[in-house]
Design a protein around this motif. Structure first.
Motif, mmCIF file in Angstrom:
data_model
loop_
_atom_site.group_PDB
_atom_site.id
_atom_site.type_symbol
_atom_site.label_atom_id
_atom_site.label_comp_id
_atom_site.label_asym_id
_atom_site.label_seq_id
_atom_site.Cartn_x
_atom_site.Cartn_y
_atom_site.Cartn_z
ATOM 1 N N ALA A 1 -2.528 8.388 -23.667
ATOM 2 C CA ALA A 1 -1.786 9.460 -24.334
ATOM 3 C C ALA A 1 -0.646 9.980 -23.465
ATOM 4 C CB ALA A 1 -2.737 10.593 -24.702
ATOM 5 N N ARG A 2 -0.862 9.945 -22.141
ATOM 6 C CA ARG A 2 0.171 10.418 -21.210
ATOM 7 C C ARG A 2 1.038 9.275 -20.682
ATOM 8 N NH1 ARG A 2 -2.779 13.669 -16.653
ATOM 9 N NH2 ARG A 2 -0.647 13.704 -15.859
ATOM 10 N N SER A 3 0.758 8.052 -21.146
ATOM 11 C CA SER A 3 1.521 6.880 -20.711
ATOM 12 C C SER A 3 1.571 6.767 -19.191
ATOM 13 C CB SER A 3 2.954 6.915 -21.270
ATOM 14 O OG SER A 3 2.939 6.819 -22.674
ATOM 15 N N THR A 4 0.445 7.040 -18.559
ATOM 16 C CA THR A 4 0.390 7.070 -17.100
ATOM 17 C C THR A 4 -0.778 6.234 -16.604
ATOM 18 O OG1 THR A 4 1.370 9.286 -17.078
ATOM 19 C CG2 THR A 4 0.261 8.549 -15.072
ATOM 20 N N VAL A 5 -0.531 5.474 -15.572
ATOM 21 C CA VAL A 5 -1.576 4.715 -14.892
ATOM 22 C C VAL A 5 -1.688 5.248 -13.472
ATOM 23 C CG1 VAL A 5 -0.006 2.880 -14.156
ATOM 24 C CG2 VAL A 5 -2.434 2.406 -14.350
ATOM 25 N N PHE A 6 -2.908 5.269 -12.962
ATOM 26 C CA PHE A 6 -3.193 5.844 -11.652
ATOM 27 C C PHE A 6 -3.798 4.786 -10.729
ATOM 28 C CE2 PHE A 6 -2.413 10.019 -13.237
ATOM 29 C CZ PHE A 6 -2.886 10.025 -14.547
ATOM 30 N N LEU A 7 -3.577 4.981 -9.437
ATOM 31 C CA LEU A 7 -4.265 4.188 -8.437
ATOM 32 C C LEU A 7 -4.848 5.159 -7.408
ATOM 33 C CD1 LEU A 7 -4.935 1.267 -7.523
ATOM 34 C CD2 LEU A 7 -2.985 1.468 -5.949
ATOM 35 N N GLN A 8 -6.151 5.331 -7.476
ATOM 36 C CA GLN A 8 -6.849 6.166 -6.505
ATOM 37 C C GLN A 8 -7.189 5.306 -5.302
ATOM 38 O OE1 GLN A 8 -7.623 9.552 -6.567
ATOM 39 N NE2 GLN A 8 -8.279 9.185 -4.451
ATOM 40 N N MET A 9 -6.706 5.704 -4.142
ATOM 41 C CA MET A 9 -6.895 4.921 -2.925
ATOM 42 C C MET A 9 -7.725 5.733 -1.932
ATOM 43 S SD MET A 9 -3.069 3.296 -2.517
ATOM 44 C CE MET A 9 -2.335 4.877 -2.093
ATOM 45 N N ASN A 10 -8.900 5.238 -1.618
ATOM 46 C CA ASN A 10 -9.811 5.912 -0.694
ATOM 47 C C ASN A 10 -10.016 5.070 0.556
ATOM 48 O OD1 ASN A 10 -10.194 7.976 -2.636
ATOM 49 N ND2 ASN A 10 -11.862 6.824 -3.599
ATOM 50 N N THR A 11 -10.515 5.718 1.590
ATOM 51 C CA THR A 11 -10.803 5.045 2.857
ATOM 52 C C THR A 11 -9.614 4.182 3.283
ATOM 53 O OG1 THR A 11 -13.072 4.866 1.986
ATOM 54 C CG2 THR A 11 -12.647 3.882 4.114
ATOM 55 N N LEU A 12 -8.455 4.792 3.316
ATOM 56 C CA LEU A 12 -7.237 4.038 3.610
ATOM 57 C C LEU A 12 -7.238 3.547 5.053
ATOM 58 C CD1 LEU A 12 -4.773 6.229 1.596
ATOM 59 C CD2 LEU A 12 -4.993 3.750 1.365
ATOM 60 N N LYS A 13 -6.626 2.370 5.223
ATOM 61 C CA LYS A 13 -6.539 1.727 6.530
ATOM 62 C C LYS A 13 -5.062 1.509 6.879
ATOM 63 C CE LYS A 13 -10.669 -0.974 5.389
ATOM 64 N NZ LYS A 13 -11.235 -2.335 5.261
ATOM 65 N N PRO A 14 -4.736 1.380 8.155
ATOM 66 C CA PRO A 14 -3.332 1.117 8.519
ATOM 67 C C PRO A 14 -2.765 -0.119 7.817
ATOM 68 C CG PRO A 14 -4.559 1.781 10.459
ATOM 69 C CD PRO A 14 -5.572 1.635 9.350
ATOM 70 N N GLU A 15 -3.596 -1.106 7.560
ATOM 71 C CA GLU A 15 -3.102 -2.320 6.894
ATOM 72 C C GLU A 15 -2.812 -2.108 5.412
ATOM 73 O OE1 GLU A 15 -5.857 -1.996 8.788
ATOM 74 O OE2 GLU A 15 -7.515 -3.243 8.017
ATOM 75 N N ASP A 16 -3.106 -0.946 4.881
ATOM 76 C CA ASP A 16 -2.722 -0.602 3.508
ATOM 77 C C ASP A 16 -1.280 -0.109 3.438
ATOM 78 O OD1 ASP A 16 -5.985 0.786 3.070
ATOM 79 O OD2 ASP A 16 -5.267 -1.144 2.287
ATOM 80 N N THR A 17 -0.656 0.083 4.606
ATOM 81 C CA THR A 17 0.737 0.541 4.634
ATOM 82 C C THR A 17 1.641 -0.467 3.942
ATOM 83 O OG1 THR A 17 0.438 1.810 6.667
ATOM 84 C CG2 THR A 17 2.677 1.069 6.149
ATOM 85 N N ALA A 18 2.391 0.010 2.949
ATOM 86 C CA ALA A 18 3.244 -0.862 2.148
ATOM 87 C C ALA A 18 4.023 -0.012 1.147
ATOM 88 C CB ALA A 18 2.409 -1.893 1.397
ATOM 89 N N VAL A 19 4.983 -0.654 0.493
ATOM 90 C CA VAL A 19 5.577 -0.070 -0.700
ATOM 91 C C VAL A 19 4.730 -0.522 -1.883
ATOM 92 C CG1 VAL A 19 7.597 0.059 -2.192
ATOM 93 C CG2 VAL A 19 7.885 -0.072 0.305
#
Length: 122
Positions: free
Chosen positions: A73-91
């Motif tokens: 309904a809101r035309s929105t998609v989400f990405l919940q990111m937990n327990t982030l690591k330095p190797e998750d650094t990116a665009v």
């Protein structure tokens, strides 16, 4: 079709972030929505996808830590990111295509957002 990402930023390792992607010109109940990421000097990497039906898929490096969801309904998609690591650094990029198959391949997505930077410090 226009896709606009938001929610990126700087976070310490072990922290969480939630990315949002708002879509215009497409109905989320008709398309596959996906997140990809690209670190400096690396190829664009599949992160997560959600079919029009709601089925979810994850890349091996983020399974059990990231969660994709959407609000049609809101035309929105989400990405919940937990327990982030330095190797998750990116665009992180939002993308969309019609049809459920070949969802891990960036070349199959004709529409992309501008990207949002996520930086995880150690």
């Amino acid at each position: 079709v226009q896709l606009v990402e938001s929610g990126g930023g700087l976070v310490q390792a072990g922290g969480s972030l939630r990315l949002s992607c708002t879509a215009a010109g497409v109905a989320l109940n008709n398309v596959t929505m996906a997140w990809f990421r690209q670190a400096p000097g690396k190829e664009r990497e599949f992160t997560a996808a959600i079919w029009s039906s709601g089925f979810q898929f994850y890349g091996d490096s983020v399974k059990d830590r990231f969660s994709i969801s959407k609000n049609n309904a809101r035309s929105t998609v989400f990405l919940q990111m937990n327990t982030l690591k330095p190797e998750d650094t990116a665009v992180y990029y939002c993308a969309t295509k019609y049809g459920p198959y070949s969802y891990v391949e960036a070349a199959h997505y004709p529409h992309w957002g501008q990207g949002t930077q996520v930086t995880v410090s150690s």
